[in-house]
Write a protein that holds these residues in place. Structure first.
Motif, PDB file in Angstrom:
ATOM      1  N   HIS A   1      95.445  62.358  67.345  1.00 31.23           N
ATOM      2  CA  HIS A   1      94.630  61.119  67.655  1.00 31.23           C
ATOM      3  C   HIS A   1      93.250  61.476  67.230  1.00 31.23           C
ATOM      4  O   HIS A   1      92.489  60.538  66.613  1.00 31.23           O
ATOM      5  N   LEU A   2      92.576  62.377  67.598  1.00 34.19           N
ATOM      6  CA  LEU A   2      91.353  62.844  67.033  1.00 34.19           C
ATOM      7  C   LEU A   2      91.278  63.149  65.780  1.00 34.19           C
ATOM      8  O   LEU A   2      90.109  62.645  65.112  1.00 34.19           O
ATOM      9  N   MET A   3      92.315  63.351  65.091  1.00 34.28           N
ATOM     10  CA  MET A   3      92.333  63.787  63.460  1.00 34.28           C
ATOM     11  C   MET A   3      92.143  62.228  62.854  1.00 34.28           C
ATOM     12  O   MET A   3      91.438  62.088  61.848  1.00 34.28           O
ATOM     13  N   GLU A   4      92.850  61.468  63.586  1.00 35.89           N
ATOM     14  CA  GLU A   4      92.662  59.876  62.918  1.00 35.89           C
ATOM     15  C   GLU A   4      91.344  59.548  63.121  1.00 35.89           C
ATOM     16  O   GLU A   4      90.803  59.027  62.157  1.00 35.89           O
ATOM     17  N   ARG A   5      90.838  59.785  64.202  1.00 36.05           N
ATOM     18  CA  ARG A   5      89.434  59.298  64.420  1.00 36.05           C
ATOM     19  C   ARG A   5      88.481  60.009  63.381  1.00 36.05           C
ATOM     20  O   ARG A   5      87.612  59.334  62.868  1.00 36.05           O
ATOM     21  N   LEU A   6      88.696  61.133  63.314  1.00 35.28           N
ATOM     22  CA  LEU A   6      87.818  61.863  62.324  1.00 35.28           C
ATOM     23  C   LEU A   6      87.794  61.561  60.768  1.00 35.28           C
ATOM     24  O   LEU A   6      86.857  61.561  60.239  1.00 35.28           O
ATOM     25  N   LEU A   7      89.088  61.319  60.567  1.00 32.70           N
ATOM     26  CA  LEU A   7      89.288  60.830  59.134  1.00 32.70           C
ATOM     27  C   LEU A   7      88.786  59.679  58.874  1.00 32.70           C
ATOM     28  O   LEU A   7      88.266  59.277  58.016  1.00 32.70           O
ATOM     29  N   ASP A   8      88.794  58.736  59.786  1.00 31.99           N
ATOM     30  CA  ASP A   8      88.292  57.362  59.777  1.00 31.99           C
ATOM     31  C   ASP A   8      86.820  57.372  59.526  1.00 31.99           C
ATOM     32  O   ASP A   8      86.086  56.708  58.878  1.00 31.99           O
ATOM     33  N   TYR A   9      86.265  58.301  60.593  1.00 30.12           N
ATOM     34  CA  TYR A   9      84.774  58.484  60.403  1.00 30.12           C
ATOM     35  C   TYR A   9      84.145  59.054  59.240  1.00 30.12           C
ATOM     36  O   TYR A   9      83.110  58.441  58.777  1.00 30.12           O
ATOM     37  N   ARG A  10      85.023  59.973  58.649  1.00 36.93           N
ATOM     38  CA  ARG A  10      84.519  60.390  57.417  1.00 36.93           C
ATOM     39  C   ARG A  10      84.636  59.484  56.323  1.00 36.93           C
ATOM     40  O   ARG A  10      83.864  59.554  55.352  1.00 36.93           O
ATOM     41  N   THR A  11      85.647  58.757  56.139  1.00 36.37           N
ATOM     42  CA  THR A  11      85.644  57.731  55.494  1.00 36.37           C
ATOM     43  C   THR A  11      84.818  56.350  55.457  1.00 36.37           C
ATOM     44  O   THR A  11      84.122  56.121  54.469  1.00 36.37           O
ATOM     45  N   ILE A  12      84.178  56.179  56.533  1.00 29.77           N
ATOM     46  CA  ILE A  12      83.302  54.949  56.922  1.00 29.77           C
ATOM     47  C   ILE A  12      81.927  55.464  56.705  1.00 29.77           C
ATOM     48  O   ILE A  12      81.098  54.593  56.590  1.00 29.77           O
ATOM     49  N   MET A  13      81.816  56.632  56.782  1.00 30.33           N
ATOM     50  CA  MET A  13      80.322  57.119  56.571  1.00 30.33           C
ATOM     51  C   MET A  13      79.714  56.577  55.370  1.00 30.33           C
ATOM     52  O   MET A  13      78.412  56.752  55.498  1.00 30.33           O
ATOM     53  N   HIS A  14      80.207  56.163  54.665  1.00 29.10           N
ATOM     54  CA  HIS A  14      79.820  55.818  53.230  1.00 29.10           C
ATOM     55  C   HIS A  14      79.669  54.375  53.236  1.00 29.10           C
ATOM     56  O   HIS A  14      79.209  53.807  52.141  1.00 29.10           O
ATOM     57  N   ASP A  15      80.405  53.598  54.238  1.00 27.39           N
ATOM     58  CA  ASP A  15      80.089  52.091  54.250  1.00 27.39           C
ATOM     59  C   ASP A  15      78.905  51.765  54.556  1.00 27.39           C
ATOM     60  O   ASP A  15      78.110  52.266  54.985  1.00 27.39           O
ATOM     61  N   GLU A  16      78.436  50.739  53.797  1.00 32.34           N
ATOM     62  CA  GLU A  16      77.010  50.237  54.213  1.00 32.34           C
ATOM     63  C   GLU A  16      76.914  49.360  55.258  1.00 32.34           C
ATOM     64  O   GLU A  16      75.689  49.286  55.979  1.00 32.34           O
ATOM     65  N   ASN A  17      78.091  48.944  55.851  1.00 32.64           N
ATOM     66  CA  ASN A  17      77.842  48.152  57.057  1.00 32.64           C
ATOM     67  C   ASN A  17      77.619  48.772  58.394  1.00 32.64           C
ATOM     68  O   ASN A  17      78.632  49.717  58.764  1.00 32.64           O
ATOM     69  N   LYS A  18      76.227  48.600  58.946  1.00 28.87           N
ATOM     70  CA  LYS A  18      76.014  49.591  60.086  1.00 28.87           C
ATOM     71  C   LYS A  18      77.039  49.251  61.312  1.00 28.87           C
ATOM     72  O   LYS A  18      77.355  50.410  61.862  1.00 28.87           O
ATOM     73  N   GLU A  19      77.606  48.159  61.402  1.00 28.65           N
ATOM     74  CA  GLU A  19      78.373  47.836  62.667  1.00 28.65           C
ATOM     75  C   GLU A  19      79.547  48.616  62.559  1.00 28.65           C
ATOM     76  O   GLU A  19      80.257  49.134  63.452  1.00 28.65           O
ATOM     77  N   ASN A  20      80.303  48.788  61.165  1.00 30.31           N
ATOM     78  CA  ASN A  20      81.408  49.434  60.999  1.00 30.31           C
ATOM     79  C   ASN A  20      81.170  50.886  61.502  1.00 30.31           C
ATOM     80  O   ASN A  20      82.094  51.578  62.054  1.00 30.31           O
ATOM     81  N   ARG A  21      80.118  51.513  60.948  1.00 32.05           N
ATOM     82  CA  ARG A  21      79.912  53.044  61.121  1.00 32.05           C
ATOM     83  C   ARG A  21      79.795  53.170  62.824  1.00 32.05           C
ATOM     84  O   ARG A  21      80.073  54.153  63.133  1.00 32.05           O
TER      85      ARG A  21
END
Length: 131
Positions: A103-123
């Motif tokens: 579960h932690l890995m899922e969240r960390l992988l999502d976080y790593r992917t989304i960090m390049h997203d321009e949408n601040k709400e998603n981040r």
């Protein structure tokens, strides 16, 4: 032998780094070392908390550094669950631990992917999920 316990938690990080190399056969051969570490600490202390704390800390660092992927998460889950479920005393606590780490890995992988997203709400939403 009886000296294995001396390598926990110091060897968790280096072994984790090795298992994160994107080579399927290497991963299949090295992920079971984590179960051996869990089992070794459990037989010595009746828990594997030192191992658990170390792998969670190191995993966070490694995924943030760009290592790890979906295939690793799936193999980690499958291989460690298989080993834990066969062990009389680690079946329940081992399964809980594996599910927590996956579960932690899922969240960390999502976080790593989304960090390049321009949408601040998603981040922000992803950051909250990791926390």
């Amino acid at each position: 032998g009886q000296h294995k316990i001396k390598f926990i938690p110091e060897m968790v990080g280096p072994i984790l780094e090795m298992t994160l190399i994107p080579e399927t056969e290497l991963r299949k051969a090295t992920i079971p070392i984590f179960f051996d570490m869990m089992q070794c600490e459990f037989h010595s202390t009746r828990s594997f908390q030192m191992f658990e704390n170390e792998i969670i800390t190191k995993l966070d660092h490694e995924v943030e550094g760009g290592r790890g992927d979906e295939q690793y998460k799936v193999l980690f889950d499958k291989i460690l669950l298989e080993h834990c479920r066969k062990h009389k005393y680690l079946a329940k606590s081992g399964e809980t631990f594996v599910k927590l780490v996956v579960h932690l890995m899922e969240r960390l992988l999502d976080y790593r992917t989304i960090m390049h997203d321009e949408n601040k709400e998603n981040r922000m939403s992803c950051t909250v999920n990791v926390l």
